[in-house]
Each structure stands twice: as structure tokens, then as C-alpha cells.
Design an enzyme around this catalytic site. Structure first.
Site, PDB file in Angstrom:
ATOM      1  CE  LYS A 199      28.551  80.551  26.539  1.00 15.29           C
ATOM      2  NZ  LYS A 199      28.614  81.919  26.101  1.00 15.29           N
ATOM      3  NE  ARG A 243      19.588  82.246  22.423  1.00 20.62           N
ATOM      4  CZ  ARG A 243      19.392  81.545  23.525  1.00 20.62           C
ATOM      5  NH1 ARG A 243      20.025  81.871  24.617  1.00 20.62           N
ATOM      6  NH2 ARG A 243      18.570  80.530  23.530  1.00 20.62           N
ATOM      7  CD  GLU A 248      26.161  83.582  20.182  1.00 19.58           C
ATOM      8  OE1 GLU A 248      25.022  83.203  20.548  1.00 19.58           O
ATOM      9  OE2 GLU A 248      26.805  84.454  20.777  1.00 19.58           O
TER      10      GLU A 248
HETATM   11  P1  AMP Z   1      25.867  83.403  28.417  1.00 21.05           P
HETATM   12  O1  AMP Z   1      25.512  84.569  27.530  1.00 21.05           O
HETATM   13  O2  AMP Z   1      27.253  83.479  28.956  1.00 21.05           O
HETATM   14  O3  AMP Z   1      24.808  83.126  29.443  1.00 21.05           O
HETATM   15  O4  AMP Z   1      25.888  82.075  27.512  1.00 21.05           O
HETATM   16  C1  AMP Z   1      24.783  81.610  26.822  1.00 21.05           C
HETATM   17  C2  AMP Z   1      24.849  82.152  25.410  1.00 21.05           C
HETATM   18  O5  AMP Z   1      25.872  81.504  24.656  1.00 21.05           O
HETATM   19  C3  AMP Z   1      23.611  81.865  24.582  1.00 21.05           C
HETATM   20  O6  AMP Z   1      22.621  82.802  24.881  1.00 21.05           O
HETATM   21  C4  AMP Z   1      24.126  82.000  23.168  1.00 21.05           C
HETATM   22  O7  AMP Z   1      24.038  83.353  22.783  1.00 21.05           O
HETATM   23  C5  AMP Z   1      25.608  81.672  23.276  1.00 21.05           C
HETATM   24  N1  AMP Z   1      26.038  80.461  22.552  1.00 21.05           N
HETATM   25  C6  AMP Z   1      27.152  80.354  21.804  1.00 21.05           C
HETATM   26  N2  AMP Z   1      27.280  79.133  21.299  1.00 21.05           N
HETATM   27  C7  AMP Z   1      26.215  78.405  21.721  1.00 21.05           C
HETATM   28  C8  AMP Z   1      25.793  77.054  21.527  1.00 21.05           C
HETATM   29  N3  AMP Z   1      26.491  76.180  20.811  1.00 21.05           N
HETATM   30  N4  AMP Z   1      24.639  76.681  22.126  1.00 21.05           N
HETATM   31  C9  AMP Z   1      23.919  77.549  22.874  1.00 21.05           C
HETATM   32  N5  AMP Z   1      24.277  78.829  23.086  1.00 21.05           N
HETATM   33  C10 AMP Z   1      25.416  79.258  22.529  1.00 21.05           C
END
Ligand code: AMP
Length: 614
Positions: free
Chosen positions: A280, A285, A330
Site C-alpha cells: 500500500k 490515487r 498510486e
Molecule cells: P484509504 O485511503 O486508507 O481508504 O486506502 C485506500 C487507498 O489506498 C486507495 O484509495 C489508494 O489510493 C491507496 N493505495 C495504495 N496502494 C494501493 C494498492 N496497491 N491497491 C489499492 N489501493 C492502493
């Protein structure tokens, strides 16, 4: 179509304190709207001139609007300013001054929706110093032929502060309402099924359920084609058939899929079984669309960021092996010497309007792609994720900027934990585990993606995103800021309501207090907003529009708040020791933490406490 009709509907909507009434009023407005005006009426209701991804900025400064009001009404600038100080709402000021003009019969009501839209569009495209006078002229021209009620909304629209509190789900509900008869005629089997399951006792419930089905269909199209104006226009022109040929289109962003959360690797494996576990990355994004030589980049909340990231536009042309495609990933800044990832605080410096090329040289981005939605006009969203990932791998050609996300396939929670720890010690945020067989689920949070972040522990260390629904006046030292705290809500996506969960009084810097007061004052209402459900009454209600990130120690059950409160029960959920971290400009209110998530977090919190006690 006369703007008068729209302004009248706006006035009614503004006074509504029930969501059902808001839907009915919107539906009545849509019934009267001819197809050629439908697009513009929808955009006006959204407080915009075009879909979000076209970046047409509407907000004009107060100073300019004051001058336009003065010019159109014959009062002096000082008169307008004085009255504004008293009422706090320039829309109201314009309306009152226009009222006086009406009494002298100086107004001809000739304003059309088309004219209002046209003038604002001209205003939005004018930039630079010398354009001030022209802007005042265009706005004054509209006000000159406005009735008092029209003037109120022209001014509020100009300031970017309509105060209607209408959200996209409500608009879609209203559109469904308008096309309900046609839908029922075409779906007799479904209607019969709902009829039988609902019983004959509750006709309203039956209608609600049928409308929900139609709204889901409209929403499914909106999720892949995020221009509600065009969708509504097609519906008005051709009825439900209008939706048939809406499909992915390069240049029109897809509403992003969202991640769920679970606290432990074990839970994730239990839920998904064998899955793909990816790093992650903590950056921006981005959704990248390519069509021949054209490349568009959209942010998570669908703004067009193509000009901001020139190296990604370049790389998309060189490194994506397709004529047209839509991919997602990302992007984050990487230290070129050490190849380490920079933290988000550094990457965020790339979000700027000026000196773009210099910053791009200083902090080049790397884009880690994690999904592909279409290649050469073929919609790949229904394919299982493992197939999409294979296609994505083949699509990416060697180069400096674009890479596939790092990931493993496993069904062992020990391996998930190991991968998680490796990633966190490598400076990343955590992992995202993905269902191997899931399609790309646009615009929704389903268990296709589950995130595990480094801050998860027993206590509620993950932050929540809340919607501001009211504020409190500052006391003591905070009197000077006019704001001492906030009332905030989570989103109930089933009911399309914002339900109160906490009052927040800590975490604010002085600057934040002043900024929030300035911002929220433009969006206050003198009654509870229609889409808000709260037993707690703040000093001032605020249109549910702004999202903040909040940290708290714990979720507790509470009789005070409505979040998660079931019908007939007395307790909902609340946050213990909440503190504000920052505003989340990148999130729409409907993207805030949901009631469902809060309940899940509450249950997880209990579960982790038990695990830790063992
Ligand atoms: P959150 O913002 O904490 O809800 O986490 C989801 C976000 O993680 C997504 O909207 C992406 O912007 C980010 N992200 C980073 N790496 C990844 C990945 N490998 N797959 C999907 N999302 C990712």
C-alpha cells in the site's frame, strides 16, 4: 426554461428539513425540465457548471459580488457591505435590494436557465487582472434581470455557496422517481416479486423498493460515466433506453472502488481465502486515461490533474502498450538516489498550480499501477481481478515512471503478516489484500479490497473521515475566532443521511479555527439540513458538504448520537476523545466513513481487545 422555476424549486429545497420532501421537490423540478436544459439544471444543483472533471471553477470573491450587487440594484458598495455584515449572506442582501427594485417595478423577469449558465461559464473562463470589470458586468447583467428569489441564488451560486445540501444520491433518487412508471411497465416480473415480498399492506414501501432498483441502475451507469448531467439529459430525451449505450469513455472518469478495513491478517484470510496481497503506497490515487496522443489524469475525487503531472502524461504515452486504455494506480515521489519512497508530506508538494516543471524535476513521481478497467475500448471491469492484473502486467512496458504494484498471492495469514511487516519497515503504509475473483466495483466499498495499515492496533488508531453538520460558537479564548467546535456525522449510505457521531473541540490550530469559521459561515442554515439526522443541536447548522479527518481513542455506544441507532432503540455510537487532524478536500461527503464501517470498527475493536488480553 425560465430560471424562475429553478430558483423557486431551490427556495423550497432550502427550506426542507426532510430528505423525502427534498426528493419529491427535485422530481417535480425534473418533470418540468425540458431535455435541452436538463444538463444545466443538474450542474446548477451540484453547484457546478460542468462535471467535476472539467475543472470549471465557479467561485467568485465576495468583493466582486458586492460590486455587482451594488451595480445591479443602484445601492452603494458601502450599503451592500453594511447589510452583509448584518445578515452574513450576500444572497439575502441581493434578494432584499431586488425586492425594493420590484416594488418600483423595475424588473423584467426574462432570465433563462441557459442565460444563467452561459454567463457563469463566461465568468469561469475569464482569468487574470484585467478581467475584473468584465466579471462584474456579467454578474450584474444577470442580477439586473433577476427577481429577488432568482437574485438570491445567482449570488449564492457565484460565491460557491448554494446551501441546498443536495447530494448525488438524492439527485439519482429523484431521477428514478420521474421514470418509475416506465420502469414498472418494463419490469413486470420484478414488480410482482417486490409486490409479493412486501405484501399488500405497504404501498409506499413497495414504491420505495422499486425506486431503489431503478436508482441502482442509474447509479451503476453513473459509476462508470461520472457525468450526471449527461445521464439525466439522456434519460429525459429517450427514457430508460437512454441509459443503454452509456459505457466507459476515455476522458470521462470512473468512480473509484473503495477499500474496506479489517484489523488482523487472520480476518482477511478468513474473508477472502487465497488472495493477492499488494503493497500500500501512500501518495495520490490516479486514474489515467489514454486515447492515442491524449492523456487525462484524474484524482480520487475525479478532478482533472493532467497538467499537474507532466512526467506521468509522458510515461503513459510511452509505457502503456495500447491505443486506448484506462488504468489506475498510486503515484508517489521517490528519492532518485536511494530509490526510497518519500513520505506523503513530501509527495504532497507536487500538488500545485505553479512551478510545475521545476517541482517535477526536483521530485519526480513513480506511478504504481494496481488495476486496468479497459484496453482498446474493451471494458474489462467484469473480469476477475487476477485476469485484469495479468493484462495490466502485459500492458506496462519498461520505463522509469510506471510500474506494476508489488504483490504476492497467498492463503496464509502468516505470509500476509510477513509481507505487511516487510512493507512497513520499507517505509510503506501497509498492504491491500484483493479478492482474486472480484470484478472492478466502481464507486463502492465492498469486500473486494481490504486494507491493513500500520497504525492498526487494539485502540482506534485508524482515523475516520467525518462530515461537518454544525458548529459551536467559541467560548473564552476562542471567541475571537467565532468557532469553538464542530458537530460531525458519518454517512448512512443506505438512507443517504448524515448521522451525528461526535462533537469535536480539540486538535484545532488557531488558523484552522479561523479558516473553518470563514468557510462554514457561508454554508449555514437556520434549520437542520434535510439529509442530516441528529438529536444534538449545534449553535449553527451547516450544509453537509465538508469532510474532516478525525482521530479518536475509541468508539463507544452512546444515547446521544444517531449514528448506528436502530429504529426503536436508544443507543447509537460515539467517538471518545475525538481530535481533528485536517480537512479532507479530496473527499465528497458521500465518501466519508459510513455507519456500517463504524459498526464494524466497533466490533473489531472489541475483538482485538479480546485477542490482546489472551
Ligand atoms: P484509504 O485511503 O486508507 O481508504 O486506502 C485506500 C487507498 O489506498 C486507495 O484509495 C489508494 O489510493 C491507496 N493505495 C495504495 N496502494 C494501493 C494498492 N496497491 N491497491 C489499492 N489501493 C492502493
Amino acid at each position: 426554461m425560465k430560471f424562475e422555476l429553478v430558483a423557486k424549486a431551490f427556495d423550497e429545497i432550502e427550506k426542507t428539513s426532510k430528505r423525502v420532501d427534498m426528493t419529491t421537490q427535485l422530481a417535480a423540478l425534473f418533470e418540468q425540465t425540458p431535455a435541452e436544459d436538463m444538463k444545466n439544471v443538474i450542474y446548477l444543483l451540484q453547484g457546478r457548471l460542468a462535471p467535476a472533471y472539467e475543472n470549471t471553477e465557479t467561485g467568485l470573491g465576495e468583493k466582486l459580488v458586492i460590486q455587482a450587487i451594488a451595480r445591479a440594484t443602484g445601492y452603494t458598495k458601502e450599503d451592500v457591505e453594511k447589510k452583509f455584515k448584518k445578515t452574513g449572506d450576500l444572497g439575502q442582501v441581493a434578494s432584499e435590494y431586488l425586492e425594493k427594485k420590484t416594488q418600483q417595478s423595475l424588473i423584467r423577469t426574462t432570465l433563462s436557465v441557459k442565460k444563467v449558465h452561459e454567463n457563469f461559464l463566461k465568468l469561469a473562463t475569464l482569468t487574470g487582472e484585467g478581467t475584473q470589470e468584465l466579471k462584474i458586468k456579467l454578474l450584474a447583467e444577470l442580477l439586473n434581470s433577476s427577481t429577488p428569489n432568482e437574485g438570491k441564488f445567482v449570488v449564492r451560486f457565484a460565491l460557491g455557496a448554494l446551501r441546498l445540501g443536495v447530494g448525488d444520491p438524492t439527485l439519482m433518487d429523484a431521477l428514478a422517481h420521474v421514470h418509475l412508471n416506465e420502469f414498472q411497465k418494463e419490469n413486470t416480473a420484478l414488480v410482482k416479486e417486490i409486490d409479493e415480498s412486501t405484501g399488500k399492506k405497504s404501498p409506499e414501501e413497495k414504491i420505495r423498493k422499486i425506486r431503489m432498483k431503478l436508482r441502482e441502475q442509474i447509479e451503476a451507469k453513473y459509476n462508470i460515466y461520472s457525468d450526471l448531467g449527461t445521464l439525466a439529459q439522456k434519460l429525459t430525451e429517450k427514457g430508460l433506453k437512454g441509459l443503454n449505450n452509456i459505457d466507459l469513455e476515455p476522458g470521462v472518469p470512473i468512480r473509484p472502488t473503495l477499500a474496506e478495513r479489517l484489523p488482523l491478517a487472520k480476518d482477511i484470510i478468513e474473508k477472502l481465502g487465497k488472495c493477492i496481497v499488494e503493497s500500500k503506497y501512500d501518495g495520490f490515487r490516479l486514474q489515467v486515461h489514454k486515447k492515442g496522443k491524449d492523456v487525462w489524469i484524474f484524482s480520487r475525487n475525479l478532478e482533472n490533474m493532467s497538467d499537474m503531472f507532466p512526467e506521468i502524461v509522458d510515461a503513459a504515452k510511452k509505457q502503456l502498450d495500447c491505443h486506448t486504455c484506462i488504468v489506475e494506480g498510486e503515484a508517489l515521489a521517490v528519492n532518485e538516489e536511494t530509490q526510497e519512497f518519500f513520505p506523503f508530506q513530501i509527495t504532497i508538494q507536487r500538488k500545485r498550480k505553479y512551478d510545475i516543471d521545476e517541482k517535477a524535476k526536483e521530485l519526480p513521481l513513480k506511478l504504481f499501477l494496481f488495476d486496468v478497467m479497459s484496453i482498446n475500448d474493451k471494458n474489462l471491469m467484469p473480469l476477475p481481478f487476477h485476469e485484469r492484473r495479468e493484462k495490466l502486467k502485459k500492458l506496462i512496458m519498461k520505463g522509469e515512471t510506471i510500474e506494476l504494484t508489488n504483490g504476492i498471492i497467498t492463503d496464509s495469514s502468516r505470509e500476509v503478516d510477513k509481507f505487511f511487516n516487510e512493507n512497513v519497515s520499507g517505509g510503506l503504509e501497509g498492504i491491500v489484500c484483493k479478492d482474486l475473483n472480484a470484478p472492478y466495483i466502481a464507486g463502492a466499498r465492498k469486500f473486494a479490497w481490504i486494507k491493513l495499515k500500520r497504525s492498526y492496533k487494539g485502540e482506534l488508531q485508524d482515523t475516520v473521515d467525518l462530515v461537518i453538520i454544525g458548529f459551536y460558537k467559541g467560548k473564552g479564548k476562542r471567541t475571537e475566532f467565532g468557532l469553538g467546535g464542530l458537530l460531525a456525522a458519518v454517512y448512512d449510505d443506505k438512507a443517504d443521511l448524515f448521522k451525528s457521531i461526535t462533537r469535536i473541540g480539540t486538535g484545532f490550530s488557531e488558523e484552522m479555527l479561523a479558516d473553518l469559521h470563514k468557510l462554514l459561515s457561508k454554508h449555514t442554515l437556520n434549520h437542520k439540513p434535510a439529509r442530516v439526522d441528529s438529536d444534538v443541536t449545534p449553535y449553527a447548522w451547516v450544509e453537509p458538504k465538508f469532510v474532516i479527518e478525525v482521530r479518536a481513542d475509541e468508539i463507544t455506544q452512546s444515547p446521544m448520537h444517531t449514528a448506528g441507532r436502530e429504529q426503536g432503540e436508544s443507543t447509537g455510537y460515539a467517538l471518545r476523545f475525538p481530535r481533528i487532524l485536517k480537512r479532507r478536500n479530496d473527499k465528497e461527503p458521500e465518501m466519508a466513513t459510513t455507519v456500517r464501517e463504524i459498526i464494524k470498527m466497533y466490533q473489531n475493536q472489541k475483538k482485538v481487545k479480546v485477542e490482546e488480553a489472551r
